[in-house]
Scaffold this active site. Structure first.
Site, short mmCIF file in Angstrom:
data_model
loop_
_atom_site.label_atom_id
_atom_site.label_comp_id
_atom_site.label_asym_id
_atom_site.label_seq_id
_atom_site.Cartn_x
_atom_site.Cartn_y
_atom_site.Cartn_z
N ASP A 188 -8.88 3.50 -2.29
CA ASP A 188 -9.69 3.79 -1.47
C ASP A 188 -11.28 4.63 -2.01
O ASP A 188 -11.90 5.56 -2.57
CB ASP A 188 -9.36 4.99 -0.76
CG ASP A 188 -7.98 3.95 0.53
OD1 ASP A 188 -7.85 3.29 0.32
OD2 ASP A 188 -7.66 4.77 0.92
N ASP A 204 0.71 -1.25 0.36
CA ASP A 204 0.24 -0.15 -0.02
C ASP A 204 0.70 1.24 0.40
O ASP A 204 2.36 1.53 0.17
CB ASP A 204 -1.47 -0.22 1.25
CG ASP A 204 -1.86 1.01 0.89
OD1 ASP A 204 -2.91 1.23 0.07
OD2 ASP A 204 -2.25 1.27 2.71
N GLU A 228 2.83 5.04 -3.74
CA GLU A 228 2.78 6.37 -4.88
C GLU A 228 3.73 6.87 -5.06
O GLU A 228 4.17 7.11 -6.13
CB GLU A 228 1.81 7.36 -5.00
CG GLU A 228 0.15 6.59 -4.88
CD GLU A 228 0.04 5.00 -3.72
OE1 GLU A 228 0.18 5.77 -2.73
OE2 GLU A 228 -1.09 4.72 -3.96
O1 MIG Z 1 -3.98 5.90 4.27
O2 MIG Z 1 -3.58 0.50 6.12
O3 MIG Z 1 -5.87 2.04 0.13
O4 MIG Z 1 -6.58 0.09 2.05
O5 MIG Z 1 -6.71 -0.03 4.53
C1 MIG Z 1 -5.05 4.71 4.87
C2 MIG Z 1 -4.87 1.55 5.73
C3 MIG Z 1 -3.94 3.52 4.12
C4 MIG Z 1 -5.12 2.86 2.22
C5 MIG Z 1 -5.24 1.84 1.42
C6 MIG Z 1 -6.77 0.92 2.28
C7 MIG Z 1 -6.06 0.66 3.55
C8 MIG Z 1 -5.55 2.01 4.10
N1 MIG Z 1 -4.48 2.70 4.00
#
Ligand code: MIG
Length: 796
Positions: free
Chosen positions: A480, A406, A409
């Site tokens: 998200d 995650d 980016e």
């Molecule tokens: O800023 O790890 O897209 O699936 O549950 C949020 C917490 C960070 C974004 C991901 C989401 C995940 C969440 N993450």
């Protein structure tokens, strides 16, 4: 920018055209793929998307007239003129793609004085019009064009008339049509014009822009703020050929482990251990199949990657082994941000070895993410990737089965990373502007390679950010989304375009991530999720529970029904993945991919195909229980639920109460099914079920089913089985219906011992297997019988 053509040189498949102001390399990759390269920034391509460029030796001729160079292959004719204007024709002389001869001439944004600045200061967003592009190509807009691809973009299937930006963006606000960028950058699109398709990969990782006739309907353009001018023209004429060639260039999704196609349940976060185990128990006691559970960021010790919070998980190894006993795999999240914390092993190692991205003065760059002050591993550097790959062993040793990447980016809480954050891209020192869009790609690659090395199984990696080519390493989800009907609707064109952009293994958070889901929305969403490659329900912290049983009995029953349907279809989906490794065609497809001759399919946003044989026309609106379904021309279609047959090329009205997702099977299909299990591998599948939809006409159809151990790389050494099924003939004719079973390739020992056929819409009087009469049973709309080693079945 280029001037007149001055000279020209050929070296093998490469042409060097010297213009007054620049040199252009034209490389004939194959008779259908041409690369245009202008070294505006660097001499070499240094592609992140393409790792092993294969040159197909092909015949071509070159003619050099004063003001133009003409290249002719078997498939294409390319004219390169002064000022590097390129026109591309098919072999019959039809224009496919023509450079626009004028300058950009954007429409006027009317406003008084500095109204835009005032609006911006009040929070209105000014759209970036791509006016700061250093690299840019304008193409003439032909009449009646359609555009597809671009990876993960909001909006509809056809991208004509829109402007998109490639700059990987973590966007927590509800994703809407006006967004130009999301987490992924796939600078690839397909143009369709008078039934002929071509693709363009603009291989540039800098911020890039694609304007598909928005600022002026006379042209479309692509360009970037920096980097080389480097693009591949990929001819069709079918979209299928374009996708196949594009994925041949950038790589294909490797066959996944079978369990990854099962249902997956996620939540931010299943902590502590008791909650995780409780969820696992619910699935089994409620008879809802599930293969994987996820742990989100809270399992870690203070969000330190590769650690566990021992208060919440006192003995992770034991927890994971208990889960495994019950058939659950566990996937853990790993973010790129490494906590700045002396004494924490990952941080110390990274600092010691110079593994983090640095600021312009060479000091490790710090921003904020979940753990607070954090550093960003320099994934573009192979040494760092190897280190990260080694770290995967930590998780694998605990018994973790997949890694969820995650925030890559990369996301940052303390403002964006400055342009001059420095990376070492395998020896080339460069900055954030060039590496941003490739960061998630490199992280996925490191993760994939680490898991592969330490498990020797097909790695399961799921990533949020990526670039073209990431499909070789990772599955993707669309970040998200929210529990909004609008997002359910949007997920369909988004996933279809991701599929056409090479990212076969994709999915959205079923039920929606942010906001509270409703019973009805989850019921409809699971009906779509059932057919998407990645089938994962996920929801955010502080939202209401969203597990299949979190609402009422009806919702739970609907979830069970579609999750079980998914488990039946797993061999079919797996076959589609196996075929994808050689043809590059995605699992989830827009109708136009298979029915390019039928113009009615060009803009269908709310129907999709799952592989070759299944058409899904879900309900994506609250309160709706009826919808219009378009069935494409060229086939007859059978309603999966009622077994009614419909002609193609027609719109029909389908009643679809909450527990019904309209599903149509292409006539002539032979669909492999497994018996429903709680999880993949619960039972040894000794009998394959074949759900058959005979044709009402005397045509022969075939289906090839693939079987292997479902987890290792042995299949690459040939350890698998192929079963070819064919069906022809019609009921009531003299020969009747003939089904043939041909075990055409046999190298995997655990093969099936029997085949159970369910042949729909017939009522036979006799069935012969290799000439001998066998027992059969007529059940509602189908006839059922089982055979073992027989090769030819005749149904009379
Ligand atoms: O800023 O790890 O897209 O699936 O549950 C949020 C917490 C960070 C974004 C991901 C989401 C995940 C969440 N993450």
């Amino acid at each position: 920018m280029f001037g007149k053509i001055k000279s020209f040189k050929q070296e093998g498949n490469k042409l060097f055209i010297q213009f007054e102001k620049n040199i252009v390399n034209v490389e004939i990759i194959s008779s259908s793929i041409i690369n245009f390269f202008v070294p505006l920034k660097r001499k070499e391509r240094l592609s992140k998307a393409i790792e092993n460029l294969k040159i197909e030796q092909c015949k071509f001729s070159v003619e050099n007239k004063k003001e133009r160079v003409t290249i002719t292959t078997d498939k294409l004719k390319i004219n390169v003129f002064d000022n590097f204007k390129v026109d591309i024709y098919d072999c019959h002389g039809n224009i496919l793609c023509e450079d626009y001869r004028g300058d950009r001439n954007p429409f006027i944004r009317r406003g008084v004085g500095n109204a835009w600045e005032v609006a911006a200061s009040e929070g209105h967003e000014l759209k970036d019009d791509g006016s700061k592009l250093k690299v840019q190509v304008l193409k003439k807009m032909e009449k009646d064009m359609y555009f597809y691809g671009f990876g993960e973009k909001t909006g509809h299937l056809n991208k004509k008339g829109y402007h998109y930006k490639m700059w990987n963006t973590d966007e927590p606000k509800p994703h809407v049509e006006s967004f130009e960028a999301l987490y992924k950058s796939i600078p690839f699109f397909i143009g369709l014009k008078e039934k002929q398709a071509f693709g363009i990969l603009f291989d540039n990782t800098f911020e890039s822009h694609f304007d598909m006739g928005k600022e002026n309907s006379d042209y479309y353009y692509f360009g970037a703020v920096d980097g080389n001018l480097d693009y591949y023209f990929i001819y069709g004429p079918s979209i299928r050929d374009v996708v196949s060639r594009y994925t041949d260039l950038t790589g294909r999704t490797p066959l996944p482990q079978l369990w990854t196609l099962g249902y997956q349940q996620c939540r931010w976060s299943y902590v502590p251990e008791q909650r995780l185990m409780e969820v696992a128990k619910e699935f089994r006691s409620r008879d809802i199949p599930c293969d994987a559970l996820y742990l989100d960021i809270d399992y870690m010790h203070g969000y330190r990657v590769f650690t566990w919070d021992n208060d919440k998980f006192p003995n992770p190894k034991k927890t994971l082994s208990n889960l495994k006993d019950d058939g659950f795999k566990l996937v853990t999240i790993i973010d790129p941000g490494v906590k700045k914390d002396k004494g924490y092993k990952i941080y110390d190692e990274g600092i010691k070895n110079g593994y983090f991205a640095k600021d312009k003065d060479g000091i490790p760059y710090v921003n904020k993410v979940w753990p607070g002050d954090s550093l960003y591993p320099d994934f573009p550097n192979e040494k760092v990737r190897n280190w990260w790959a080694e770290n995967q062993k930590i998780m694998m040793d605990y018994g973790v089965s997949g890694i969820w990447n995650d925030m890559n980016e990369p996301a940052s809480f303390n403002g964006p990373l400055p342009d001059d954050v420095m990376f070492n891209n395998d020896g080339v020192i460069t900055d954030h502007r060039e590496m941003h869009n490739a960061y998630g790609h490199y992280m996925s690659k490191a993760t994939y390679e680490g898991i592969k090395k330490h498990t020797n199984k097909r790695p399961f990696v799921i990533t949020r950010a990526c670039y073209a080519g990431t499909q070789k390493y990772s599955t993707v989800w669309t970040g998200d989304n929210q529990s909004l009907w609008e997002h359910l609707r949007m997920s369909i064109p988004m996933l279809m375009n991701l599929g056409m952009s090479g990212l076969t293994f994709c999915g959205t958070d079923v039920g929606g991530f942010g906001f509270d889901c409703t019973a009805e929305l989850l019921s409809r969403w699971v009906q779509v999720g059932c057919f998407t490659p990645l089938f994962r329900n996920h929801s955010s912290i502080l939202t209401r529970d969203q597990e299949p049983w979190a609402f009422d009995k009806q919702t739970e029953d609907i979830n069970r029904k579609y999750i079980k349907l998914r488990y039946k279809l797993i061999p079919y989906i797996y076959d589609t993945f196996w075929k994808e490794e050689s043809n590059g065609l995605p699992v989830i497809r827009p109708l136009v991919l298979n029915y390019q001759e039928d113009k009615n399919t060009y803009e269908i946003n709310d129907e999709f195909l799952c592989g070759e044989n299944i058409l899904v026309a879900p309900i994506v609106e609250q309160g709706k229980a009826t919808r219009v379904v378009y069935l494409p021309n060229g086939n007859r279609w059978i309603d999966y639920w009622t077994k009614e047959t419909f002609e193609g090329g027609k719109y029909i009205i389908k009643e679809a109460p909450l527990d019904t997702c309209p599903i149509y099977i292409k006539e002539g299909s032979i669909l492999p099914n497994y018996p429903v299990q709680n999880y993949i591998g619960e039972n040894k599948i000794k009998e394959l079920i074949l759900d058959v939809y005979p044709s009402a006409e005397d045509t022969e159809t075939q289906y090839v089913h693939y079987q292997d151990d479902g987890e290792s790389f042995e299949y690459r050494k040939g350890v698998y089985n192929l079963y070819e099924f064919s069906i022809k003939g019609i009921e009531g004719s003299k020969e009747g219906i003939i089904i043939k079973i041909n075990k055409s390739y046999k190298a995997y020992t655990n093969d099936y011992i029997s085949f159970k056929f369910k042949v729909n819409n017939i009522k036979p009087t006799e069935i012969l297997a290799d000439g001998n009469s066998i027992d059969f049973k007529i059940v509602d709309e189908y006839v059922e019988f089982t055979v073992k080693d027989q090769e030819e079945i005749s149904i009379k």
